[in-house]
Design an enzyme around this catalytic site. Structure first.
Site, mmCIF file in Angstrom:
data_model
loop_
_atom_site.group_PDB
_atom_site.id
_atom_site.type_symbol
_atom_site.label_atom_id
_atom_site.label_comp_id
_atom_site.label_asym_id
_atom_site.label_seq_id
_atom_site.Cartn_x
_atom_site.Cartn_y
_atom_site.Cartn_z
ATOM 1 C CG ASN A 1 -6.322 -8.483 -3.598
ATOM 2 O OD1 ASN A 1 -5.312 -8.341 -4.273
ATOM 3 N ND2 ASN A 1 -6.740 -7.565 -2.741
ATOM 4 C CG PHE B 1 -2.105 -0.918 1.152
ATOM 5 C CD1 PHE B 1 -2.341 -1.725 0.051
ATOM 6 C CD2 PHE B 1 -2.976 -1.022 2.235
ATOM 7 C CE1 PHE B 1 -3.405 -2.613 0.016
ATOM 8 C CE2 PHE B 1 -4.051 -1.897 2.216
ATOM 9 C CZ PHE B 1 -4.264 -2.699 1.108
ATOM 10 C CG ASN C 1 1.675 -7.735 -0.476
ATOM 11 O OD1 ASN C 1 2.274 -8.779 -0.260
ATOM 12 N ND2 ASN C 1 1.150 -7.439 -1.649
ATOM 13 C CB THR C 2 -1.428 -4.409 4.801
ATOM 14 O OG1 THR C 2 -1.073 -3.476 3.774
ATOM 15 C CG2 THR C 2 -1.628 -3.650 6.105
#
Length: 361
Positions: free
Chosen positions: A252, A120, A183-184
């Site tokens: 996703n 992000f 990825n977070t």
């Protein structure tokens, strides 16, 4: 020209450097007087069978740009000029953040795939608002994908999503609630049915509250991961429906590495591209069966050809999105998909794309 000249040159560069170079060029093209609108007259589908009205908004094509390519809304006019029916920007978070350390983007050419662990990285809601507010015209709807800052704990995540809505409601044609990026840290935990329902309800309440201030009520869609077990996927879809969301995006990136051949397959991050084609189509079909067509579904994952997009439409998607294929196939991809979809509708005797939605679900 892209395949013979531009792609070989870009693929010699670091993937993220190539991305930034391309985005800078498209941002510059976006500011050329009259070019985006003139280019769109050549690329946008002339076939009315591909046009739809969803959530009160017109879509000239069912093919859109997925989030992640234009994270900061730098080149919306240029992407619209390629012939997309809509453009999704972001993911954006309330505060600007640099994302994860580089390298964080990897090509897998034999697999026609990418792995990213960007995290992000974005300029924040204020800068995005300024860019979207400055757009002279919108030939295609602009969706905004929203998320939480990395430093925000999950128990406070709802407030980050609400901050995004408050800051951007007057410039967003739709909001996409991203709870599925791998990825977070901790983000995917928000897909649990109870947490997800509470989050979606809060976002919807904020949108309704902002309607008076902005005179705009953008639809709210939720983007789900392809890695949920069947029971978890069903629970998340049902939670989204019961909370009152306006649509679903399926799916996703994935953490799976099944069938990959390239050495980068060991890199951490979300996998996108050709390896997701079949999996995402099956998930679209599952979501359509669960929702029974009550809300539109956006199918994304591994769309390289018109047949790929058409399979997702027949599985239940009203709209589709591409990202990785644009890297491998070039800027002519949206127009090729539009032409191919029109031919497939003719082949199968459909008078409009909506007739094909869900016929194989």
């Amino acid at each position: 020209m892209y395949r013979r000249l531009l792609k070989p040159a870009l693929f010699r560069l670091d993937p993220e450097e190539a991305h930034h170079l391309t985005l800078r060029a498209l941002a510059a093209a976006s500011h050329l007087p009259a070019w985006p609108s003139l280019a769109r007259t050549l690329t946008a589908p002339a076939d009315p069978r591909l046009s739809q009205t969803l959530w009160g908004r017109a879509f000239a094509s069912p093919v859109g740009l997925a989030a992640g390519l234009d994270k900061n809304a730098e080149a919306v006019p240029a992407f619209s000029a390629l012939g997309f029916g809509f453009v999704e920007v972001g993911t954006v978070t309330p505060l600007a953040q640099p994302g994860n350390e580089r390298p964080r983007l990897f090509r897998l050419p034999p697999d026609e795939a990418l792995i990213n662990r960007m995290g992000f990285n974005n300029v924040g809601v204020e800068a995005m608002h300024a860019r979207l507010a400055a757009l002279p015209a919108r030939p295609a709807p602009v969706w905004v994908n929203i998320g939480k800052n990395k430093v925000t704990p999950n128990e406070e995540a709802v407030q980050d999503y609400l901050k995004c809505v408050r800051a951007l409601q007057d410039v967003a044609d739709a909001f996409v609630v991203n709870v599925s990026s791998p990825n977070t840290p901790g983000l995917r935990a928000l897909q649990a049915a109870g947490d997800l329902a509470a989050l979606v309800r809060a976002v919807l309440d904020e949108v309704e509250a902002g309607r008076v201030r902005t005179l705009n009520r953008p639809p709210v869609l939720v983007k789900l991961a392809p890695d949920l077990p069947p029971a978890g996927f069903e629970a998340s879809v049902n939670a989204v429906l019961e909370a009152g969301a306006d649509g679903l995006i399926v799916s996703n990136t994935t953490l799976s590495r099944d069938g990959l051949t390239h050495a980068h397959r060991e890199e951490a991050g979300g996998l996108s591209g050709r390896p997701l084609t079949a999996r995402s189509t099956e998930l679209v079909r599952a979501a359509y069966r669960l929702t029974r067509g009550r809300v539109p579904i956006v199918g994304v994952g591994g769309i390289f050809t018109a047949n790929d997009a058409y399979a997702k439409i027949r599985a239940g998607a009203s709209l589709t999105e591409v990202y990785t294929a644009l890297i491998y196939e070039g800027p002519g991809l949206p127009a090729r998909l539009n032409r191919g979809l029109a031919r497939l509708l003719t082949r199968d005797g459909f008078h409009h794309v909506t007739e094909a939605v869900g016929v194989e679900a």
